[in-house]
Design a protein around this motif. Structure first.
Motif, PDB file in Angstrom:
ATOM      1  N   UNK A  49     -85.352  25.215  22.750  1.00  0.00           N
ATOM      2  CA  UNK A  49     -84.803  24.712  21.240  1.00  0.00           C
ATOM      3  C   UNK A  49     -84.579  25.264  20.436  1.00  0.00           C
ATOM      4  N   UNK A  50     -86.170  24.509  20.087  1.00  0.00           N
ATOM      5  CA  UNK A  50     -86.100  23.530  18.579  1.00  0.00           C
ATOM      6  C   UNK A  50     -86.922  24.809  18.131  1.00  0.00           C
TER       7      UNK A  50
ATOM      8  N   UNK B 267     -94.101  16.863  19.366  1.00  0.00           N
ATOM      9  CA  UNK B 267     -94.027  18.199  19.549  1.00  0.00           C
ATOM     10  C   UNK B 267     -93.801  19.316  18.488  1.00  0.00           C
ATOM     11  N   UNK B 268     -93.664  18.112  16.580  1.00  0.00           N
ATOM     12  CA  UNK B 268     -93.794  18.856  16.098  1.00  0.00           C
ATOM     13  C   UNK B 268     -94.928  18.700  15.484  1.00  0.00           C
ATOM     14  N   UNK B 269     -95.403  17.562  15.663  1.00  0.00           N
ATOM     15  CA  UNK B 269     -97.607  17.911  15.456  1.00  0.00           C
ATOM     16  C   UNK B 269     -98.517  18.880  15.690  1.00  0.00           C
TER      17      UNK B 269
ATOM     18  N   UNK C  79     -89.775   5.128  14.213  1.00  0.00           N
ATOM     19  CA  UNK C  79     -88.174   3.843  14.187  1.00  0.00           C
ATOM     20  C   UNK C  79     -87.328   4.098  14.712  1.00  0.00           C
ATOM     21  N   UNK C  80     -87.172   5.958  14.119  1.00  0.00           N
ATOM     22  CA  UNK C  80     -85.554   6.444  14.172  1.00  0.00           C
ATOM     23  C   UNK C  80     -85.923   7.938  15.234  1.00  0.00           C
ATOM     24  N   UNK C  81     -86.740   8.719  15.302  1.00  0.00           N
ATOM     25  CA  UNK C  81     -87.031  10.051  16.768  1.00  0.00           C
ATOM     26  C   UNK C  81     -88.041   8.900  18.160  1.00  0.00           C
ATOM     27  N   UNK C  82     -87.372   9.742  19.101  1.00  0.00           N
ATOM     28  CA  UNK C  82     -88.407   9.829  20.454  1.00  0.00           C
ATOM     29  C   UNK C  82     -89.863  10.370  19.774  1.00  0.00           C
ATOM     30  N   UNK C  83     -90.682   9.896  20.538  1.00  0.00           N
ATOM     31  CA  UNK C  83     -91.970  10.002  21.393  1.00  0.00           C
ATOM     32  C   UNK C  83     -91.903  11.724  20.942  1.00  0.00           C
ATOM     33  N   UNK C  84     -91.026  12.292  22.176  1.00  0.00           N
ATOM     34  CA  UNK C  84     -91.399  13.464  22.520  1.00  0.00           C
ATOM     35  C   UNK C  84     -90.990  14.463  21.190  1.00  0.00           C
TER      36      UNK C  84
ATOM     37  N   UNK D 202     -79.932  17.043  14.726  1.00  0.00           N
ATOM     38  CA  UNK D 202     -78.914  16.715  14.206  1.00  0.00           C
ATOM     39  C   UNK D 202     -79.684  15.458  15.942  1.00  0.00           C
ATOM     40  N   UNK D 203     -79.786  14.184  15.006  1.00  0.00           N
ATOM     41  CA  UNK D 203     -80.577  13.258  16.282  1.00  0.00           C
ATOM     42  C   UNK D 203     -79.681  13.477  17.750  1.00  0.00           C
ATOM     43  N   UNK D 204     -77.798  13.917  18.075  1.00  0.00           N
ATOM     44  CA  UNK D 204     -78.732  13.594  19.619  1.00  0.00           C
ATOM     45  C   UNK D 204     -78.586  15.084  19.634  1.00  0.00           C
ATOM     46  N   UNK D 205     -79.047  15.958  19.475  1.00  0.00           N
ATOM     47  CA  UNK D 205     -79.131  17.492  20.434  1.00  0.00           C
ATOM     48  C   UNK D 205     -80.348  17.224  20.884  1.00  0.00           C
ATOM     49  N   UNK D 206     -81.143  16.127  19.856  1.00  0.00           N
ATOM     50  CA  UNK D 206     -83.000  15.756  20.014  1.00  0.00           C
ATOM     51  C   UNK D 206     -83.410  15.355  21.006  1.00  0.00           C
ATOM     52  N   UNK D 207     -82.042  13.869  21.127  1.00  0.00           N
ATOM     53  CA  UNK D 207     -82.214  13.097  22.330  1.00  0.00           C
ATOM     54  C   UNK D 207     -81.561  13.345  23.849  1.00  0.00           C
ATOM     55  N   UNK D 208     -80.662  14.378  23.602  1.00  0.00           N
ATOM     56  CA  UNK D 208     -80.343  15.409  24.615  1.00  0.00           C
ATOM     57  C   UNK D 208     -81.241  15.780  25.646  1.00  0.00           C
ATOM     58  N   UNK D 209     -82.436  16.910  24.510  1.00  0.00           N
ATOM     59  CA  UNK D 209     -83.759  16.857  24.823  1.00  0.00           C
ATOM     60  C   UNK D 209     -84.494  16.511  24.923  1.00  0.00           C
ATOM     61  N   UNK D 210     -84.813  15.232  25.527  1.00  0.00           N
ATOM     62  CA  UNK D 210     -85.954  14.289  24.981  1.00  0.00           C
ATOM     63  C   UNK D 210     -85.299  13.714  26.398  1.00  0.00           C
TER      64      UNK D 210
END
Length: 411
Positions: A189-190, A327-329, A318-323, A364-372
């Motif tokens: 995905x990313x 995975x970015x780290x 405070x903004x993004x999910x843990x997943x 986009x945050x909605x796409x991040x949430x879908x993958x999460x």
């Protein structure tokens, strides 16, 4: 028929003290024969993938130091003194490890658990005029243990312990597969940018619009952003926990999570901290930990609550999910390791500036949430297996002294 006797360690098998190849022969290191040192993971029963390997030439040069598979390795120096593991392949160790090639009168698993149960014997036997305790081969061979002589009884005694350890290893393998599965999906995905487009087709492969980003010097999907790791997450550095030691041994405490515990879990050597440490320094199951000095690694903590030591970040957002943060780290880790390698004239580490300079693509945050939502079931299963392993480890450690001391018999 059960029969117990006190014997010297030398009666259990042949002792081999390891050796490190000479610096005159750098070609002795390679990728063929495992070269095991105390820095490898002695928390597991078997060491199958050590950090370093010898070439065939190097192992030939040390042929009298090769230990057969299923030998028992014991660390005999410093803070790692008395740790025990088995080798799954013929191997060579360094000189800080004494290994036993068990003779035909004893079961190798029995000797492994015997040594595990007598950790304090090895620790107390160390001597030396320096500040670093050392257990030499002569003193090692002269250590005495009470053992069961009947081979069938030995096998019965350790069968349940072996089954528990086998289950723990199976869970670890499943978790590795789950981790690989989650990363493959994340990369698709990313990293490859083949997330589902509005028609459910792979975005980039189906001709989705890409735009050149001058800072990254590559193309990214249209509408996506770029930011630093420092900006997308909160990095809390742990504390020097020696300032928070319990006043007495009877006080309640939190086990301290240093880099060793982060990688291998808690052990008998794990330090203790008082309960009144700052809330931010408390680590719960599921927290992201990032060791930023010496050994650089990113994990999701799966053990019991602990106290975070210095040199490790607890990473939240405070903004993004843990997943997404995890995975970015993980994806940026190879860059950080290269930076740390260049700084090894001191201690290889990264700084806040490196985190601020670490630029990543932000969907986009909605796409991040879908993958999460797709990754959460995988990560939850990993957490369940981690919890199960902790319970199994506690059960094994509870049974170990009773079985090895003959207090409990297995019919």
């Amino acid at each position: 028929m059960s029969e117990w006797k006190e014997v010297s360690l030398s009666e259990l098998g042949k002792t081999i003290t390891g050796k490190t190849p000479s610096s005159q022969y750098p070609e002795d290191f390679g990728d063929e024969v495992p070269f095991i040192t105390p820095s490898d993971s002695f928390e597991k029963k078997y060491i199958s993938r050590p950090e370093r390997y010898l070439s065939r030439l190097g192992s030939d040069r040390l042929k009298d130091k090769i230990i057969s598979s299923d030998s028992i390795m014991v660390t005999c120096i410093g803070s790692a003194m008395g740790k025990v593991a088995k080798n799954s392949l013929p191997s060579v160790t360094n000189q800080q490890i004494n290994s036993i090639i068990v003779n035909e009168n004893f079961d190798s698993d029995y000797i492994y658990y015997l040594f595990k149960n007598n950790y304090a014997v090895f620790r107390n036997a160390a001597s030396g005029s320096t500040a670093i305790p050392i257990l030499n081969k002569t003193d090692f061979d002269n250590l005495r243990f009470k053992v069961e002589l009947d081979l069938n009884q030995q096998r019965k005694m350790v069968s349940i312990l072996s089954k528990i350890d086998d289950k723990i290893e199976i869970n670890n393998q499943i978790n590795q597969e789950l981790e690989a599965m989650a990363k493959t999906l994340y990369d698709y995905w990313f990293v490859q940018f083949d997330f589902p487009d509005q028609n459910g087709k792979p975005y980039k492969s189906s001709g989705g619009k890409m735009v050149y980003h001058p800072e990254l010097k590559r193309e990214i999907p249209e509408g996506w952003g770029v930011d630093s790791l420092w900006n997308i997450a909160n990095f809390y550095n742990g504390l020097a926990m020696q300032k928070y030691r319990p006043d007495t041994n009877e006080d309640d405490y939190l086990p301290v999570i240093k880099i060793r515990e982060m990688m291998n879990g808690f052990s008998k050597d794990t330090e203790k901290a008082r309960l009144d440490i700052p809330t931010e320094a408390i680590v719960e199951r599921g927290d992201i930990l990032f060791s930023w000095s010496a050994t650089l690694e990113v994990i999701i903590w799966g053990k019991e609550r602990g106290a975070l030591n210095q040199h490790i970040f607890k990473v939240t957002s405070d903004t993004y999910p843990k997943s997404f943060i995890y995975f970015e780290l993980k994806s940026y880790l190879k860059v950080f390791k290269a930076i740390a390698e260049l700084r090894k004239t001191t201690m290889g580490h990264i700084t806040q500036d490196h985190l601020k300079q670490a630029k990543i693509v932000v969907p986009p945050i909605d796409l991040i949430s879908k993958l999460d939502a797709k990754l959460q079931p995988i990560m939850l299963k990993q957490q369940m297996l981690e919890n199960q392993n902790q319970e199994l480890t506690q059960l094994r450690d509870w049974l170990l002294p009773m079985l090895m001391n003959g207090q409990v018999k297995v019919e």
